[in-house]
Design an enzyme around this catalytic site. Structure first.
Site, mmCIF file in Angstrom:
data_model
loop_
_atom_site.group_PDB
_atom_site.id
_atom_site.type_symbol
_atom_site.label_atom_id
_atom_site.label_comp_id
_atom_site.label_asym_id
_atom_site.label_seq_id
_atom_site.Cartn_x
_atom_site.Cartn_y
_atom_site.Cartn_z
ATOM 1 N N GLY A 161 0.641 -1.615 0.114
ATOM 2 C CA GLY A 161 0.121 -0.026 0.615
ATOM 3 C C GLY A 161 1.150 0.962 -0.585
ATOM 4 N N LYS B 49 6.792 4.363 11.136
ATOM 5 C CA LYS B 49 7.540 3.637 11.373
ATOM 6 C C LYS B 49 7.465 2.588 10.257
ATOM 7 C CE LYS B 49 8.776 3.774 16.424
ATOM 8 N NZ LYS B 49 8.859 2.841 17.766
ATOM 9 N N GLY C 47 5.782 -3.028 7.504
ATOM 10 C CA GLY C 47 5.820 -4.457 7.324
ATOM 11 C C GLY C 47 5.990 -5.708 7.044
ATOM 12 N N GLU C 48 7.004 -6.572 8.082
ATOM 13 C CA GLU C 48 7.277 -6.945 8.716
ATOM 14 C C GLU C 48 7.099 -7.458 10.131
ATOM 15 O OE1 GLU C 48 11.875 -7.465 6.500
ATOM 16 O OE2 GLU C 48 11.252 -5.357 8.034
#
Lengths: 286, 774, 165
Positions: B487, B722, B725-726
């Site tokens: 996104g 921050k 994604g992970e």
């Protein structure tokens, strides 16, 4: 995938004639889901495919005069799943179909292809084996009826002769009061191929188990009936202890295969548990 | 108050995606294009004696068969890689794993390529091979690469000295405090070893590249890459061209997860296109993805000293990373992740030894977490083990040892802006940790577990963005961040829109095109929101500055008095549209207002001897997971009934996207935890298909999936944001294993938690003999 | 190489083309009709990215021979919804953020649409069973379930409105 020629005969005789040309390089094509996988991985490189989709007379799905359920080989698995006749005849079949591969495969794959493939991970063969079903095969030597316990010879090996086609599945009627269950264990994701499948059927007469039928698949090279287990159950009153003993016997006698879904030892454990659970489920369904 | 930032706007490309019209390189066809199929090594380690392509060459429809000899006509030194230059465009003299590209068959007709590839006869002289990372690191193991050549790409890796003549490609060490003194203070010492298995990304859009030679002697590359800037730089280096002769473009990616990083098919496609003077498309099959990139298997040994009251006082961590045949980004994983191996805990005495090890397996790279999930698997499994042995509640144990603000991390960097405590608290709340818990009965036992992980940013890296206001007042953002589903288009548009007083849906995101969009290190490591976000903010602020200057002239006021609202310049009651402002400035609908933003965070290289640095990361990522499981004690099958994920978002720029990212990452990791596993026989992947390597599906979904974020703002993040994604994937595996332990009391130390493994442990616990059969 | 001329209905329009006998439906739709919503990924009928509707039934385009659609009706996600208007399933997918990378989305949308045709009010289990042959590597499954439920709710509301009107 290699290049091939697709023929679409409309009569069975025509199809059989083309198939008899050279059974090595000419293959029958039902829904094609399994065949396409083999061809796409280049394990199979036919010269000619004989599609049966236009052949008439292979799509019956009804009860005959003797109460046998007769299913034409070109009936799609999804039609079987949604059939009220099948649901009435043997609800365990309808339930098993719900988790057989996926909707798209069931929309295309045919009963004949499912049975002729000889893959031990298929869901219907153990159920049909327990039910004493047979298939009608037509070939150069004419029609013959093959009981399911004589159809599967080994891993992906059937007793179908070159040029021979399954045209019909015949399931004899279940004696009144018979109940059944099919349980499958998957080792990886929920929609994985079964690692072990167990079909169990019996009925009760005066509190005693009559005509128990137990079949196991996927853990073994072919779907198999377990006569010793059946003998141990027959005539006995159902109990947890009896079912545990049946499971123990099933595990003891079975020759399982090790593969990436589990070791032979583990599969035996699972069969032991699943035979007991399948029997419990049948009993609980009284 | 922000209007655009903090809003759960649906993805900008939503309609294109639900109608099937979104652009992927998968769909690209160019006039005159030919297709390639890779011929792969069938041995794990060997010398190539002979390649005979004559039969394949003669097959109608085959245009060319390319081997290393042909590659040499275009690229004299054909070795590439982000950390080491160890991977050849096509195998030169030697192959290093089963699946190593040896030749390329090119044809106009895709149908003949497979048959043609089968006809390329390759003769090998087999060499001894080694697959296990521990065995490969031993002296005397077969040496996979005789010479190791570091790349100069990443300055932070420059002082890492690879050791030729060994399979240990790189060793990182950290020494913090006085380990021996620490262990002397401990009342208990725990020594445990944990193993993580090889898994792979399998993006549903398999890796694909099209290379097209240009009439002007340049080269256009269309590729499903997460790192277009790197591809251009590295291709230019190989070809000895200036970067401006190469143009790299991407589109939406059908998933990436780290599989599409650095260079994958690009060098081979480029060479083939230059040799044949026509466009060449290389597309991997799903099967080939298994031979291309994986997540590191790892062995982690932890020795932890604890006081009677449950304080960790010393920890020694040793990690062997199974890097496979080529280093890819493994050395960076070894260092960047290695230094977090002691966990988010305040431990005064720490040592870490982290080894990147070559083996004869497919190359390992980054997969959603950059090695962190393998470390968290170890330290959070051990945390639970210690808590249980000491009779301390697992949550309390973590709370007690957690790194508090301004305390030094093992690297010496002070913990700032890191939501370790906040994540723990939220996890406790969402897991209803203090409430009674149904533990099941009979053969169905229930348990619950938690775990928390810490990750550093991949620092130092640079992102550059351009914001362009057109003559009609419409706006575009030029960024080389790749939207692979996370996104980023939407979030970058929200940031630009926030600054410029626009609706994010009106902002056009120009997709990566190295001729047009400026440099970005890559889309990886949860870095885009933070790094590119900052670059976009700065670029947008520059445009705002220019707009305000125009406004101040129109309105005859000071620039600070000009507000930007709904595409207008506003000062008090007076308003002019951006379009009118542009007309005022350029005399007609014309011109551009261009802002450029560049962002490179601060960083201090770790001391080579101690591995310490006072500025090791520009921000910390913190993620926690909780799991409730049901274990079938007769089959060993683990069913996760509830999966909780909590991540520290800093500031959720788009809360909807943040939650989806968190739960998606957690569910992906749940598949890795329960059953996904690459299986090898003599180095050959034996389950390289989605039939035998099963992905998590709809029916594997826990009945409750909860994803939430906390917001501990990052001082230098855009609006405090921050990367996320992970974060959701970091701690899933130990959370589930801890829940299994809670349910049935068995501790599994090697992933995945297959039913067989769990049942074996249960039998062992019960003292039952498992009768092996064959 | 064996070829043949076939004619069929594609997204509501009569079309014809020449196909090779061994051509897959997915390849034909992409190469000859530029319908890129049909995506080959696993090539084993397991991921659902190449989902196509043939005579009202969902099939895997990678395992279906193109010549067999002769005389049939073929639909892809490009044909879903009315001119300029999204299908309620598509709208629900957008509103519930039921995708990330979008690669599996056309297949998910088509299968969800089929499910609602067959079973307008599916429960969670029915949704999971019907969509179990569609993989989302981004694991947007919870959002997809929500979207299908919402689409079902929507169609339910729409029907009620109709019956009251």
């Amino acid at each position: 995938m290699n290049a091939f020629e697709l023929v679409r005969p409309t009569r069975l005789e025509e199809a059989l004639e083309v198939l008899s040309e050279d059974p090595e390089t000419v293959r029958p094509f039902g829904g094609g889901t399994a065949l396409m996988l083999l061809m796409r991985s280049r394990l199979l490189q036919p010269r000619r495919l004989v599609s049966l989709d236009r052949v008439s007379g292979l799509d019956r799905l009804d009860l005959d005069g003797e109460g046998n359920l007769r299913v034409g080989s070109m009936v799609r698995l999804r039609d079987l799943e949604l059939s009220a006749t099948v649901e009435r005849f043997c609800p365990a079949i309808s339930r098993a179909l719900l988790t057989l591969s996926n909707v798209r495969v069931r929309n295309v794959a045919t009963v004949g292809g499912h049975l002729a493939h000889g893959d031990p991970h298929m869901d219907l063969p153990p159920i049909l084996l327990a039910l004493g079903a047979s298939v009608v095969a037509q070939g150069p030597a004419g029609p013959r009826q093959i009981p399911l316990d004589q159809l599967y010879l080994g891993y992906y090996a059937t007793s179908l002769q070159p040029g021979e086609l399954i045209t019909e599945l015949v399931i004899p009627p279940l004696p009144e009061g018979t109940r059944g269950s099919y349980l499958k264990a998957t080792a990886l994701s929920a929609d994985d191929w079964p690692m072990a499948g167990v079909a169990a059927f019996f009925r009760l007469e005066q509190g005693r188990i009559v005509e128990p039928r137990i079949a196991v698949s996927a853990a073994t090279t072919t779907p198999v009936r377990l006569p010793a287990v059946e003998a141990a159950l027959a005539g006995e009153a159902p109990s947890e202890a009896l079912f545990s003993e049946a499971g123990r016997l099933a595990g003891r006698d079975l020759h399982c295969l090790s593969d990436l879904r589990g070791s032979a030892a583990y599969k035996r454990e699972v069969v032991r548990v699943y035979v007991r659970r399948a029997l419990q489920q049948v009993w609980a369904g009284r | 108050m922000t209007r655009e930032v903090g809003r759960s706007l649906p993805r900008l490309e939503s309609e294109a995606k639900v109608t099937g019209r979104a652009e992927y390189i998968h769909n690209l066809t160019l006039p005159g294009m030919v297709y390639g199929k890779i011929v792969r090594s069938t041995v794990a380690h060997g010398r190539i004696r002979r390649i005979d392509a004559s039969q394949a060459d003669r097959l109608p429809g085959v245009v060319a068969v390319i081997t290393a000899a042909e590659v040499a006509r275009i690229v004299q030194d054909p070795y590439y890689g982000p950390a080491f230059h160890d991977q050849p465009v096509l195998a030169v003299d030697k192959v290093h794993y089963v699946g190593d590209p040896v030749a390329l068959v090119v044809g106009e007709d895709r149908d003949v390529l497979e048959a043609a590839a089968d006809l390329v006869a390759v003769e090998y002289e087999e060499l001894p091979a080694v697959f296990d990372e521990r065995a490969a690191a031993e002296p005397g193991a077969p040496v996979i690469h005789e010479v190791i050549r570091p790349a100069a790409t990443f300055t932070d890796l420059k002082n890492l000295k690879p050791a030729s003549g060994s399979n240990v490609a790189m060793a990182y060490q950290l020494r913090h405090g006085d380990l021996e003194a620490g262990f002397a203070q401990a009342d208990y010492i725990f020594e445990d070893e944990f193993h993580s298995h090889q898994v792979t990304h399998t993006p549903l859009e398999p890796i694909v590249t099209v290379a097209e030679p240009r009439g002007d002697g340049g080269l256009d590359i269309y590729t499903s890459s997460q790192s277009p800037s790197f591809v251009r730089m590295e291709l230019a280096r190989l070809l000895k061209w200036p970067e401006n002769r190469i143009r790299v473009r991407t589109a939406y990616l059908g998933g990436g997860f780290g599989a599409k990083l650095y260079m994958k098919l690009e060098p081979l496609a480029a060479v083939a296109a230059l040799l044949l003077r026509r466009p060449v498309k290389l597309s991997l099959s799903m099967e080939e993805q298994f031979y291309t990139i994986t997540r590191h298997g790892a062995t982690v040994r932890l020795k932890t000293g604890v006081t009677r009251d449950g304080r960790m006082v010393a920890r020694a961590c040793t990690i062997w990373w199974n890097g496979g045949a080529y280093a890819d980004i493994g050395p960076r994983v070894t260092q960047k992740s290695g230094f977090t191996a002691a966990g988010p805990y305040d431990i005064p005495h720490v040592s870490i030894d982290s080894y990147a090890v070559y083996t004869n397996l497919p190359p390992a790279g980054a997969l959603r977490g950059f090695g962190i999930p393998q470390l968290v698997w170890a330290y959070e499994s051990q945390a639970d083990l210690i808590a249980h042995r000491l009779g301390i509640d697992p949550w309390e144990f973590r709370w007690k040892n957690a790194l508090r603000p301004d305390r030094p991390h093992a690297t010496g960097t002070l913990m700032r802006d890191a939501g370790v405590l906040e994540v723990l608290q939220e996890l406790k709340r969402l897991m209803r940790w203090d409430e009674p818990f149904d533990r099941g009965s009979g053969t169905r036992r229930r348990g619950r577990g938690i775990a928390i992980g810490l990750k550093a940013a991949i620092t130092p890296t640079t992102s550059v963005a351009i914001v362009n206001l057109y003559g009609d007042g419409s706006c575009a953002v030029y960024s080389s961040t790749v939207d692979m589903g996370q996104g980023s288009d939407t979030v970058l548009a929200q940031l630009a829109a926030e600054v410029l007083g626009l609706d994010a849906r009106e902002v056009r995101i120009v997709h990566p095109d190295t001729d047009v969009t400026p440099y970005d290190m890559a889309t990886l490591g949860s870095r885009s929101t933070y790094h590119m976000g900052n670059a976009v903010l700065r670029a947008a602020e520059e445009v705002r500055h220019q707009l305000r200057a125009i406004g101040s002239e129109i309105f005859k006021c000071r620039p600070e008095e000009v507000e930007l609202q709904d595409g207008h310049l506003v000062a008090g009651e007076r308003r002019v549209s951006f379009k009118e402002a542009m007309e005022w400035r350029f005399g007609m609908q014309a011109g551009n207002l261009i802002g450029v933003g560049s962002f490179t965070p601060t960083y201090k290289k770790p001391d080579p001897a101690t591995g310490e640095s006072e500025d090791i990361t520009t921000f910390w990522m913190v993620g926690g997971n909780g799991a409730e499981v049901e274990v079938d004690t007769e089959t060993g099958r683990v069913t996760v009934t509830k999966l909780v994920t909590v991540g520290d978002a800093g500031k959720a720029l788009n809360p909807g996207l943040v939650r989806t990212q968190l739960s998606g990452a957690a569910l992906m990791q749940l598949g890795f935890t329960l059953f996904e596993e690459m299986r090898f026989e003599d180095g050959q992947v034996v389950n390289a298909s989605l039939a035998d390597y099963k992905l998590l599906g709809m029916r594997d979904l826990p009945s409750s999936v909860v994803a939430e974020f906390v917001e501990v703002g990052a001082t230098h993040g855009p609006f405090g944001a921050k990367g996320i994604g992970e974060v959701g994937s970091l701690a899933v595996s130990p959370a589930v294993a801890n829940a299994v332990f809670d349910a049935v009391g068995v501790r599994i130390t090697s992933l995945p938690l297959t039913p067989e493994k769990v049942l074996r442990a249960l039998k062992e616990q019960a003292g039952e003999i498992w009768e092996e059969v064959e | 190489m064996a070829e043949r001329r076939i004619a069929f209905r594609l997204n509501g329009r009569e079309v014809s083309c020449t196909v090779r006998d061994h051509e897959t439906l997915a390849a034909m739709l992409r190469d000859r009709f530029q319908l890129y919503s049909v995506r080959e990924s696993c090539a084993q009928g397991l991921c659902g990215c190449c989902t196509v509707i043939v005579d009202g039934l969902a099939v895997s385009g990678c395992l279906y021979l193109a010549p067999l659609v002769d005389g049939k009706s073929v639909e892809t996600v490009e044909g879903l919804g009315e001119e300029g208007r999204l299908d309620p399933v598509q709208t629900a997918f957008i509103e519930h953020g039921a995708f990330q990378c979008g690669f599996c989305t056309p297949g998910m949308v088509l299968m969800s649409h089929q499910l609602l045709q067959e079973n307008p009010q599916p429960d969670q289990e029915a949704i999971a069973h019907y969509l179990s042959g569609n993989l989302c590597r981004c694991a947007t499954y919870p959002e997809i379930v929500e979207a299908v439920r919402a689409a079902a709710q929507g169609s339910h509301v729409a029907k009620e409105e109709k019956s009251h009107g």
